[in-house]
Design a protein around this motif. Structure first.
Motif, short mmCIF file in Angstrom:
data_model
loop_
_atom_site.label_atom_id
_atom_site.label_comp_id
_atom_site.label_asym_id
_atom_site.label_seq_id
_atom_site.Cartn_x
_atom_site.Cartn_y
_atom_site.Cartn_z
N GLU A 221 -2.39 -5.85 8.78
CA GLU A 221 -1.10 -5.98 8.10
C GLU A 221 -0.96 -4.90 7.03
OE1 GLU A 221 -0.05 -9.63 5.51
OE2 GLU A 221 0.32 -9.97 7.62
N SER B 5 0.82 -1.21 0.00
CA SER B 5 0.00 0.00 0.00
C SER B 5 0.85 1.26 0.00
CB SER B 5 -1.02 0.01 1.14
OG SER B 5 -0.61 -0.76 2.21
N ASP C 18 6.22 0.47 12.36
CA ASP C 18 5.47 1.35 11.47
C ASP C 18 4.53 2.23 12.30
OD1 ASP C 18 4.18 2.52 9.38
OD2 ASP C 18 3.12 0.75 8.70
O1 G3H Z 1 2.86 -4.60 8.63
C1 G3H Z 1 2.45 -3.78 7.84
C2 G3H Z 1 2.65 -2.35 7.86
O2 G3H Z 1 2.20 -1.74 9.02
C3 G3H Z 1 2.19 -1.75 6.57
O3 G3H Z 1 1.04 -0.98 6.64
O4 G3H Z 1 0.17 -1.40 4.31
O5 G3H Z 1 -0.80 0.41 5.71
O6 G3H Z 1 1.53 0.62 4.76
P1 G3H Z 1 0.43 -0.28 5.29
#
Ligand code: G3H
Ligand code: 13P
Ligand code: ZN
Length: 386
Positions: free
Chosen positions: A183, A75, A312
């Protein structure tokens, strides 16, 4: 007899100051800093979602002489590419490569939660092999069926990625077990399962991965437990798994997903700002209910060979908290770079804090700041803290 998996080609030359995630994590597992060998440490993998995140990470790495690990999710790549993940990959990787060329430290670029199950996932992994230095092939969960993948399917798909990436010199991270939490924006798992040591043995032998994310109780996102309660990881299992991996190959390093600790000072700062503005969107309780994993638990994992710790959520919170602070301080600055700098500096401050906590400093050169005196504080300017 089935062919053995290909070994990682360590002769591959990446652009200046770039290397694989595995090379950085192996140094950490062996406690290597400069020419010294000492205590095991960890390399935080910061998920980057925008250019400010990249700039802030480089600044923190360079101030501390750290090993730098930048991770991009599917994403995030779509965000960089305005909906087109492959274009986003090109844009982000070129930007990082240019910054690495003039850096004082070494970094790795890593695809976070890539998968080799769906057509779209396979395309992103294949493109990442051309642009990054390391990829995660997370085939542990079928995101469409929302169910754990059978062990053999997970192992076979991960092996396909190793067959493609290892000869080209890219390290591959696999995942075994199911991690609860969010995730990415499309994937949310309500359940989690612990990694089984016998399955780990089969998985590692079959795939040849040198980085593996087992599940030992960590969770993605900002709500890792009930408010007021403490998250408890299965550190005993982590050590059992390490013994299995070390027997196969002591160069295998583990990865902790969902490793954000979440800083109480960031929550406090955000709540103060919300109070000043009379909490227009009723968000205060959400901030107060956030639960991270305490650092002592993550330290337990580092001792058990978890040398890549993925963070994150806490960085997102830091950025948002700083944005609230900037807006309460003044909401009429037309030069929007001021708000940008406030938020980017806040990220530098929290990245520095996590790198120090993880022991990842003085790896490529001596730190340029006094590590012992550093104190993370969102209400002070970066220049006052370093
Ligand atoms: O583990 C995954 C991360 O926190 C990615 O999050 O897909 O919203 O960038 P995102
Ligand atoms: P957090 O949600 O704890 O920051 O975990 C991030 C992560 O595991 C990215 O892969
Ligand atoms: Zn993750």
């Amino acid at each position: 007899m089935k062919k053995l998996p290909p070994k990682l080609n360590t002769d591959r030359k990446f652009p200046t100051n770039m290397t694989t995630a595995h090379a950085l994590c192996l140094k950490a597992k062996n406690g290597e800093k400069g020419n010294q060998k000492g205590k095991r440490y960890a390399v935080p993998a910061f998920n980057i979602t925008h250019f400010q995140g990249i700039n802030a990470a480089f600044k923190a790495f360079e101030l501390l002489g750290s090993s730098g690990l930048l991770a991009v999710s599917n994403s995030a790549l779509k965000h960089f590419g305005e909906g087109d993940a492959i274009y986003g990959l090109e844009v982000a990787s070129e930007y990082i490569t240019k910054k690495a060329a003039r850096s004082s430290i070494k970094i790795a670029t890593h695809l976070d939660h890539g998968d080799y199950i769906s057509e779209a996932g396979r395309r992103v992994v294949q493109a990442s092999v051309q642009h990054l230095t390391s990829v995660m092939a997370d085939n542990s969960t079928d995101k469409v069926a929302k169910a754990a993948m059978p062990l053999q399917d997970n192992a076979d798909l991960t092996r396909e990625v190793v067959d493609m990436a290892h000869p080209l010199g890219l390290s591959v991270e696999g995942e075994l077990g199911v991690l609860a939490g969010e995730e990415d924006e499309d994937t949310k798992s309500e359940f989690s399962t612990y990694t089984n040591p016998d399955e780990l043995d089969q998985f590692l032998q079959h795939t040849g991965v040198l980085m593996l994310a087992p599940t030992i109780g960590t969770m993605h996102g900002p709500n890792k437990g009930k408010p007021g309660s403490k998250v408890k990881l299965n550190i005993k299992l982590a050590h059992e798994l390490l013994a299995v991996a070390d027997k196969i190959n002591p160069e295998i390093t583990f990865v902790a997903h969902g490793a954000s600790t979440l800083y109480p000072e960031v929550v406090k700062y955000a709540v103060e700002q919300l109070d000043k503005m009379n909490d227009p969107s009723n968000s205060k309780q959400k901030w107060l209910d956030f639960v991270g994993t305490d650092w002592d638990q993550i330290e337990g994992l580092i001792e058990a060979g978890f040398c890549k710790i993925n963070t994150d959520t806490e960085n997102r919170q830091t950025f948002l908290s700083a944005l609230l602070g900037a807006i309460t301080e003044t909401s009429s600055k037309i030069d929007i770079r001021w708000y940008d700098n406030q938020c980017t500096d806040a990220l530098v401050k929290s990245y520095i804090q996590k790198l120090i906590m993880a022991g990842n400093y003085g790896v490529w050169h001596e730190p340029k700041i006094d590590v012992k005196k550093y104190q993370f504080d969102l209400s002070k300017s970066l220049s006052d803290l370093i």
